[in-house]
Each structure stands twice: as C-alpha cells, then as structure tokens.
Design a protein around this motif. Structure first.
Motif, PDB file in Angstrom:
ATOM      1  N   PHE A 153       0.744  -1.191   0.049  1.00  8.49           N
ATOM      2  CA  PHE A 153       0.089   0.210   0.197  1.00  8.49           C
ATOM      3  C   PHE A 153       0.901   1.165   0.105  1.00  8.49           C
ATOM      4  CE2 PHE A 153      -3.499   2.635   2.550  1.00  8.49           C
ATOM      5  CZ  PHE A 153      -4.036   3.037   1.125  1.00  8.49           C
ATOM      6  N   VAL A 154       0.465   2.230  -0.788  1.00  7.91           N
ATOM      7  CA  VAL A 154       1.332   3.497  -0.795  1.00  7.91           C
ATOM      8  C   VAL A 154       1.359   4.243   0.377  1.00  7.91           C
ATOM      9  CG1 VAL A 154       1.300   3.478  -3.431  1.00  7.91           C
ATOM     10  CG2 VAL A 154      -0.142   4.693  -1.989  1.00  7.91           C
ATOM     11  N   VAL A 155       0.524   3.962   1.275  1.00 11.40           N
ATOM     12  CA  VAL A 155       0.458   4.696   2.409  1.00 11.40           C
ATOM     13  C   VAL A 155       1.137   3.872   3.467  1.00 11.40           C
ATOM     14  CG1 VAL A 155      -1.113   6.070   4.235  1.00 11.40           C
ATOM     15  CG2 VAL A 155      -1.364   6.133   1.898  1.00 11.40           C
ATOM     16  N   ARG A 167      -7.491   9.506  15.792  1.00 12.32           N
ATOM     17  CA  ARG A 167      -8.613   8.390  15.225  1.00 12.32           C
ATOM     18  C   ARG A 167      -9.012   7.319  16.527  1.00 12.32           C
ATOM     19  NH1 ARG A 167      -6.099   3.376  14.501  1.00 12.32           N
ATOM     20  NH2 ARG A 167      -3.806   3.595  14.266  1.00 12.32           N
ATOM     21  N   ASN A 168     -10.033   7.020  15.968  1.00 12.99           N
ATOM     22  CA  ASN A 168     -10.921   6.129  16.775  1.00 12.99           C
ATOM     23  C   ASN A 168      -9.993   4.499  16.798  1.00 12.99           C
ATOM     24  OD1 ASN A 168     -12.648   3.819  17.848  1.00 12.99           O
ATOM     25  ND2 ASN A 168     -14.130   5.650  18.063  1.00 12.99           N
ATOM     26  N   SER A 169      -9.684   3.795  17.542  1.00 13.00           N
ATOM     27  CA  SER A 169      -9.054   2.680  17.530  1.00 13.00           C
ATOM     28  C   SER A 169      -9.761   1.684  16.813  1.00 13.00           C
ATOM     29  CB  SER A 169      -8.793   2.166  18.962  1.00 13.00           C
ATOM     30  OG  SER A 169      -9.954   1.876  19.476  1.00 13.00           O
ATOM     31  N   PHE A 170     -11.127   1.871  16.473  1.00 16.34           N
ATOM     32  CA  PHE A 170     -11.792   1.027  15.606  1.00 16.34           C
ATOM     33  C   PHE A 170     -11.324   0.871  14.192  1.00 16.34           C
ATOM     34  CE2 PHE A 170     -15.061   0.758  12.294  1.00 16.34           C
ATOM     35  CZ  PHE A 170     -15.437  -0.678  12.475  1.00 16.34           C
ATOM     36  N   TYR A 171     -10.768   2.289  13.655  1.00 12.72           N
ATOM     37  CA  TYR A 171     -10.367   2.500  12.388  1.00 12.72           C
ATOM     38  C   TYR A 171      -8.728   2.106  12.329  1.00 12.72           C
ATOM     39  CZ  TYR A 171     -14.520   4.842  11.013  1.00 12.72           C
ATOM     40  OH  TYR A 171     -15.911   5.065  10.741  1.00 12.72           O
ATOM     41  N   THR A 172      -8.583   0.743  12.245  1.00 13.66           N
ATOM     42  CA  THR A 172      -7.035   0.278  12.143  1.00 13.66           C
ATOM     43  C   THR A 172      -6.593   0.347  10.867  1.00 13.66           C
ATOM     44  OG1 THR A 172      -7.661  -2.068  12.008  1.00 13.66           O
ATOM     45  CG2 THR A 172      -7.537  -1.331  14.032  1.00 13.66           C
ATOM     46  N   TYR A 173      -5.247   0.654  10.825  1.00 14.17           N
ATOM     47  CA  TYR A 173      -4.482   0.244   9.432  1.00 14.17           C
ATOM     48  C   TYR A 173      -4.577  -1.166   8.993  1.00 14.17           C
ATOM     49  CZ  TYR A 173      -0.591   0.524   6.552  1.00 14.17           C
ATOM     50  OH  TYR A 173       0.419   0.313   5.333  1.00 14.17           O
ATOM     51  N   GLU A 174      -4.374  -2.082   9.965  1.00 16.12           N
ATOM     52  CA  GLU A 174      -4.664  -3.548   9.674  1.00 16.12           C
ATOM     53  C   GLU A 174      -6.101  -3.727   8.786  1.00 16.12           C
ATOM     54  OE1 GLU A 174      -1.461  -2.940  12.560  1.00 16.12           O
ATOM     55  OE2 GLU A 174      -3.594  -2.419  12.556  1.00 16.12           O
ATOM     56  N   GLN A 344       1.003  15.849   0.794  1.00 19.94           N
ATOM     57  CA  GLN A 344       2.575  16.370   1.507  1.00 19.94           C
ATOM     58  C   GLN A 344       2.929  15.354   2.310  1.00 19.94           C
ATOM     59  OE1 GLN A 344       2.216  20.016   3.937  1.00 19.94           O
ATOM     60  NE2 GLN A 344       4.333  20.248   3.527  1.00 19.94           N
ATOM     61  N   ILE A 345       2.173  14.643   3.056  1.00 18.60           N
ATOM     62  CA  ILE A 345       2.799  13.427   3.985  1.00 18.60           C
ATOM     63  C   ILE A 345       3.301  12.351   3.077  1.00 18.60           C
ATOM     64  CG2 ILE A 345       2.044  11.661   5.520  1.00 18.60           C
ATOM     65  CD1 ILE A 345       0.323  13.902   6.853  1.00 18.60           C
ATOM     66  N   LEU A 346       2.599  12.145   2.107  1.00 24.42           N
ATOM     67  CA  LEU A 346       3.038  11.134   1.013  1.00 24.42           C
ATOM     68  C   LEU A 346       3.985  11.662   0.277  1.00 24.42           C
ATOM     69  CD1 LEU A 346      -0.438   9.479  -0.039  1.00 24.42           C
ATOM     70  CD2 LEU A 346       1.206   8.784   1.753  1.00 24.42           C
ATOM     71  N   GLY A 347       4.608  12.708   0.074  1.00 31.67           N
ATOM     72  CA  GLY A 347       5.603  13.178  -0.926  1.00 31.67           C
ATOM     73  C   GLY A 347       5.338  13.258  -2.313  1.00 31.67           C
ATOM     74  N   THR A 348       4.002  13.870  -2.353  1.00 31.77           N
ATOM     75  CA  THR A 348       3.840  14.126  -3.898  1.00 31.77           C
ATOM     76  C   THR A 348       3.034  15.430  -3.885  1.00 31.77           C
ATOM     77  OG1 THR A 348       2.843  12.905  -5.867  1.00 31.77           O
ATOM     78  CG2 THR A 348       1.391  12.981  -3.889  1.00 31.77           C
TER      79      THR A 348
END
Length: 356
Positions: A153-155, A167-174, A344-348
């Motif tokens: 994933f690009v992020v 963020r709420n812990s429900f919304y996990t990156y996993e 900006q965070i993703l460098g583009t």
C-alpha cells in the motif's frame, strides 16, 4: 588425542551438562489469557481465552465469539498446551473453513508457514492461489509483514498514523490493508504520483466524513428512521432504523447496504451492524463506494483520480450540489485542505482541479 582436543571435549561436556540443568526438557506450557467477555471491547493486539485456546484480536471487536469469524486469530491451546519456539512456528494452525483476511499467517500440516494473499474462507494453502509462498516453520524465518501479492500500500502505517493522530481505535491500519484486496485497482493504477494522489483523495474525504476517523456511526440519531426506503422489494429486514450512516464513507440507506453487501459477498442488508463491528468490513464499504459508485456525480471517485479529473470530482461524486457549485464552499475547502496535507505527507503533488 591432543591436549587441545581433550580440553575442547571437556568444555563441550560441561556446557551440555549446564544446559541440561538450566533448560526445560519440553516447551513451556502456554498460560491462558483473561477469559473472553462478550461485553468487552477488544482492539487489535489484545488477547482473550475461549474454549481452552488463546485468541488474538486483529482489529476492533465486541461480542464477536472467538473462532466464528476472522477478527480473532487462534493462538493455540492454553492451560496445559505447549508454545512453539518463539519466532519459528509461533503461528496458529491452518483450519479449513475458517475465515482468513489478507496478511494472516498460518502454520500448515506440511510444517510451513503460509500468508493469506487475499481474504478467503479457509482455502487449502498448497492448492490455492489465495495464499502466498511458504516459509519453513522450523528454520526460524519470520515472514515479511506484507505479502508481495498486495503490491504494498502506498500509505505506510506511520504515514497513516500521522494523518489521523486522534483516530478511533476501531479504524485500524490493519483493517484498511485487509480491505484492499476487495478492490485491487485502488491506489495501484497509474504512476506513483497518481497512486499516492488517489490514496490521499480517498483518505481526505474519509477524514471529512468521520471527523478525522473519530466517528464510526452517524451522530444525529434523529435521522436513523429516515434511511429505510420501503419502496424496495426487500424492505428493511434489520428494522426501519437500522440503516444509518456507518464507516469511513458513512454508508446509509437500505438499498446501499444491499448493493454494497451483494458486491462484497456480505449480507449487510440483514446485518448492517457488521459495518460498525468489523474494521475491515467498514473499510470495504468505503472502498466499494469509492470504486463503484458515481453518486450525484458523473463518475466514480476512483475514475476521477486515475483519469486526471482531479480531487474536486471526487467531492462531486460524494455530495454533489450539496457542496459543489457554491452549495457549501467551506465544506469543499475543508476537504481540499485535508487532501493537500495528505499528499504532502506522502511526498507528492496535489494536481489540478481541486474544487468543484
């Protein structure tokens, strides 16, 4: 025998004696974690014991019984069982018919570790393309975190956390990365710049819809009874007030729950509450809308980004004239500000056509 060889033999014998005294002759017995409780909220990484097994929560859950769905990963028997050597076989055994999500690691009967490359209902790793190539279980090799089939994933998780610090812990990156297999073209189409721009655009709109990934469900409960379209032949089997906004795009209306559920292979019409209980399901509904629905716009948000139509067209596809064409310029600017911050965070770069 030479003097050096005699000394080496004596040292080896001494070491073996010490090891025999210090080390146990069998693997350490696994202790049971605290017993699972249906009323407790568990977040990714928390453990609980149930039916003499330890279970690892892979994302936010409450009331989901361990062993009945993919939110819980089986960590093996406890209270008298044995733990495999850490870093080698310390993964749950594969079980036919058990739901797995992308990235799950299982120990198969051939002694190898396999990684789920796609969500699947317990397909056999050695005859299925749903699992990635094996790693030897006893060789001490730890499989990489992301299967190469995902394309990565690009992020990154660090960037995701930077985007959503509260963020709420429900919304996990996993949960998000587990959902990506449902729409493999998302953030993988076009140049690296386009991939990052699409990911940033999706997450910027999500940020706006959920107050920074804080809200799981629609906050105005007075609206809840309004989302049942009784003209639909299938009606509202979960109840008139059951189809309120949920998840990263705040999916609402019975017809949207049915359409999303049909596309994803999940019966969301009968049980829309899955979207607020299961992080991966929630993310999948957001990706369903992004990749397949034009809403009040003229194209899907995915097509808007990969075909160079710009971030503004994604806003039109989500809220149309409610915000666009002067409907609510402050809301449009809020989305644009988030998008600019995320690219900006993703460098583009942000590209053109940001407004609508």
């Amino acid at each position: 025998m030479s003097r050096l060889r005699i000394i080496a033999a004596l040292l080896a014998a001494a070491c073996a004696t010490v090891l025999a005294v210090v080390l146990p002759t069998s693997a350490t017995a696994a202790s049971c974690a605290s017993a699972w409780n249906s009323g407790t909220v568990y977040t990714g990484g928390m453990t609980a014991s149930y039916n003499s097994h330890n279970w690892l929560a892979q994302w936010w859950t409450q009331s989901d019984v361990p062993g009945t769905n993919s939110v819980w990963a089986d960590q093996g028997t406890c209270g008298g069982g044995t733990n495999p050597p850490a870093g080698t076989c310390d993964y749950p055994a594969w079980a036919a018919g058990r739901n797995y999500v992308t990235g799950n690691i299982v120990r198969y009967t051939d002694g190898n570790l396999y990684i789920a490359e796609h969500d699947n209902p317990g397909y056999d790793p050695i005859i299925s393309t749903w699992f990635w190539d094996p790693y030897n279980c006893n060789g001490g090799t730890t499989p990489p975190t992301n299967p190469p089939g995902n394309g990565g994933f690009v992020v990154s998780q660090a960037q995701f956390n930077q985007m959503f610090p509260g963020r709420n812990s429900f919304y996990t990156y996993e949960g998000l990365t587990a959902a990506l297999s449902a729409y493999p073209g998302f953030a993988t189409t076009g140049s690296d710049t386009v991939k990052k721009q699409e990911a940033a655009a999706f997450l910027a709109n999500v940020n706006h819809e959920t107050g920074g990934l804080v809200y799981i469900v629609e906050q105005n409960t007075a609206n809840y009874p309004h989302y049942c379209d009784t003209s639909q032949s299938y009606g509202c089997p979960a109840g008139q007030s059951a189809y309120y906004g949920r998840g990263p795009i705040q999916l609402s209306w019975n017809f949207n729950y049915k359409a999303a559920g049909d596309a994803l292979g999940i019966n969301l019409l009968a049980d829309p509450y899955q979207v607020e209980r299961n992080s991966a399901v929630a993310w999948k509904t957001g990706l369903w809308y992004w990749n397949t629905q034009s809403g009040p716009g003229t194209m899907t948000p995915h097509n808007a980004m990969v075909n160079g139509r710009g971030f503004g067209e994604t806003i039109r596809s989500i809220n149309g004239s409610i915000e666009c064409n002067g409907g609510n310029p402050a809301q449009v600017q809020s989305r644009i500000d988030s998008y600019n911050r995320f690219v900006q965070i993703l460098g583009t770069t942000a590209g053109g056509n940001l407004g609508c």
